[in-house]
Design a protein around this motif. Structure first.
Motif, PDB file in Angstrom:
ATOM      1  N   ALA A  36       0.839  -1.200   0.000  1.00  0.00           N
ATOM      2  CA  ALA A  36       0.000   0.000   0.000  1.00  0.00           C
ATOM      3  C   ALA A  36       0.872   1.247   0.000  1.00  0.00           C
ATOM      4  O   ALA A  36       2.080   1.174   0.250  1.00  0.00           O
ATOM      5  CB  ALA A  36      -0.913   0.004   1.224  1.00  0.00           C
ATOM      6  N   CYS A  37       0.243   2.381  -0.279  1.00  0.00           N
ATOM      7  CA  CYS A  37       0.935   3.674  -0.247  1.00  0.00           C
ATOM      8  C   CYS A  37       0.164   4.646   0.649  1.00  0.00           C
ATOM      9  O   CYS A  37      -1.060   4.556   0.770  1.00  0.00           O
ATOM     10  CB  CYS A  37       0.978   4.303  -1.641  1.00  0.00           C
ATOM     11  SG  CYS A  37       1.999   3.422  -2.811  1.00  0.00           S
ATOM     12  N   GLY A  38       0.870   5.601   1.201  1.00  0.00           N
ATOM     13  CA  GLY A  38       0.247   6.723   1.927  1.00  0.00           C
ATOM     14  C   GLY A  38      -0.627   6.254   3.074  1.00  0.00           C
ATOM     15  O   GLY A  38      -0.253   5.393   3.876  1.00  0.00           O
ATOM     16  N   THR A  39      -1.821   6.838   3.124  1.00  0.00           N
ATOM     17  CA  THR A  39      -2.773   6.514   4.187  1.00  0.00           C
ATOM     18  C   THR A  39      -3.044   5.016   4.247  1.00  0.00           C
ATOM     19  O   THR A  39      -3.139   4.422   5.324  1.00  0.00           O
ATOM     20  CB  THR A  39      -4.083   7.282   3.931  1.00  0.00           C
ATOM     21  OG1 THR A  39      -3.814   8.667   4.135  1.00  0.00           O
ATOM     22  CG2 THR A  39      -5.209   6.848   4.830  1.00  0.00           C
ATOM     23  N   SER A  40      -3.166   4.390   3.088  1.00  0.00           N
ATOM     24  CA  SER A  40      -3.485   2.960   3.051  1.00  0.00           C
ATOM     25  C   SER A  40      -2.346   2.138   3.662  1.00  0.00           C
ATOM     26  O   SER A  40      -2.574   1.086   4.257  1.00  0.00           O
ATOM     27  CB  SER A  40      -3.750   2.515   1.608  1.00  0.00           C
ATOM     28  OG  SER A  40      -4.854   3.229   1.096  1.00  0.00           O
ATOM     29  N   TRP A  41      -1.128   2.627   3.527  1.00  0.00           N
ATOM     30  CA  TRP A  41       0.019   1.951   4.157  1.00  0.00           C
ATOM     31  C   TRP A  41      -0.114   2.030   5.682  1.00  0.00           C
ATOM     32  O   TRP A  41       0.185   1.072   6.401  1.00  0.00           O
ATOM     33  CB  TRP A  41       1.320   2.601   3.663  1.00  0.00           C
ATOM     34  CG  TRP A  41       2.566   1.941   4.155  1.00  0.00           C
ATOM     35  CD1 TRP A  41       3.024   0.697   3.838  1.00  0.00           C
ATOM     36  CD2 TRP A  41       3.517   2.487   5.079  1.00  0.00           C
ATOM     37  NE1 TRP A  41       4.208   0.445   4.495  1.00  0.00           N
ATOM     38  CE2 TRP A  41       4.534   1.526   5.254  1.00  0.00           C
ATOM     39  CE3 TRP A  41       3.622   3.702   5.752  1.00  0.00           C
ATOM     40  CZ2 TRP A  41       5.639   1.734   6.083  1.00  0.00           C
ATOM     41  CZ3 TRP A  41       4.715   3.915   6.579  1.00  0.00           C
ATOM     42  CH2 TRP A  41       5.703   2.941   6.745  1.00  0.00           C
TER      43      TRP A  41
END
Ligand code: F1P
Length: 348
Positions: free
Chosen positions: A38-43
């Motif tokens: 995932a990236c960003g918030t999803s990470w």
């Protein structure tokens, strides 16, 4: 939050039924590792999900920055499950990492908000967060629904692997049905959040600290503030403060310390963090339980949140931080829905 999941995931006696779940119990039992991409918030939600899955389903979970995954030579085996977490389901780096894991033999599951999106097309199983469209660019309700989706997934995997009894699963599911009430209660903190926003809207930097399940909450609080208020903010695990960020603390530095009394939050240690910040003149904004009597005596500002079960505490604790970013941004005259330089889904 719970409403958005209804219809796609059904809760019944000690079990979670996901619409379209196709992964067999044998395959789930044979899993040796889960890799979250995932990236960003999803990470950040992935970091919270790791704790949930490891605790309830006892499978080792790695949380990978999808933007880094394909640039090395990751170890992927056929007994691994790759989980892509993405609001849009289109983020280029997450999609590329997901395809890479799939090509190397992993099973695939997408936790997305948009059915028919690229990631859901790649996945064997899709867990749909069904949160409705994000009006703004910055992920907010996507984050909280991802946390709930991961919690449900952890219960499901725990049941399928036999690590969670029907009774324990039922208790988790019952606690999930309390979310709407908890969210209503936590929103009562808004006047306190606005006071903090007014006092610190011109700050140059912010630090967010949290331990255990509050670590991803701290990371997310900092990211939201960066994204929509353009204030430099760092999120750190409380135990890391002495390994560097402590050098930044002076009387100009507001430090948001997320300190509800939770089993893995190490309350006494986080109180230690508050004392360290105060000793250096930093301003402490403590996010604490309604009935806290200790942290309240040490902090410059407090934001009170309702008590929640351990695995739901990140959902509850995130709301005041999202509100803080929102109010600071609005007071600074920023467009909270269309922050500069950000795209709703990063497809390049
Ligand atoms: C990932 C993400 C968001 C962030 C911004 C840019 O998106 O980093 O977390 O708020 O919108 O993209 P996604 O893969 O969750 O859609």
């Amino acid at each position: 939050v719970a409403d958005t999941l209804r219809g796609r995931m059904m809760l019944s006696e000690g079990d979670v039924h996901f619409e379209g779940w196709t992964m067999s119990p044998e395959k789930v039992k044979a899993l040796t590792k889960i890799t979250i991409l995932a990236c960003g918030t999803s990470w950040h939600s992935g970091i919270a999900g790791k704790a949930m899955i490891e605790s309830l389903a006892r499978i080792p979970v790695e949380v990978e920055l999808a933007s880094e995954f394909r640039y090395r030579d990751p170890i992927v085996e056929s007994t691994h499950l790759a989980i892509a977490i993405s609001q849009s389901g289109e983020t280029a780096d997450t999609l590329a990492a997901f395809k890479e894991a799939k090509a190397r033999g992993a099973s695939t599951l997408a936790l997305c908000n948009v059915i028919g999106s690229a990631m859901t097309r790649e996945a064997e199983v899709t867990v749909l967060t069904n949160a409705g469209p994000e009006i703004g660019v910055a992920s907010t309700k996507a984050f909280t629904t991802q946390l709930v989706g991961l919690y449900l997934l952890a219960v499901k995997l725990g049941r399928m692997r036999g690590t969670l009894s029907v009774k324990a699963a039922q208790e988790h599911l019952t606690s999930l049905t309390e979310i709407p009430k908890m969210i209503e209660d936590v929103l009562k903190c808004e006047p306190a959040v606005k006071r903090v926003a007014r006092d610190f809207m011109n700050a140059q930097d912010f630090l967010f600290l949290g331990r255990g399940p509050m670590h991803p909450v701290a990371l997310e609080g900092a990211l939201k503030l960066k994204e929509i208020s353009y204030i430099h903010a760092e999120g750190y695990a409380g135990g890391e403060m002495k390994h560097g960020p402590i050098a930044l603390i002076d009387e100009k530095m507001p430090v948001v310390v997320i300190a509800p009394k939770q089993p893995h939050v190490a309350y006494e240690k986080i109180i230690g963090n508050i004392e360290e910040v105060r000793a250096r003149g930093g301003k402490v904004i403590a996010v604490i339980d309604e009935d806290d009597t200790h942290a309240v005596t040490l902090a410059d500002h407090v934001i009170r949140i309702p008590a929640a079960t351990a695995l739901l505490a990140p959902v509850v604790a995130t709301i005041p931080l999202q509100l803080l970013a929102y109010h600071v941004a609005e007071m600074r005259g920023n467009d909270v829905d269309q922050p500069r330089n950000l795209a709703k889904s990063v497809t390049v």
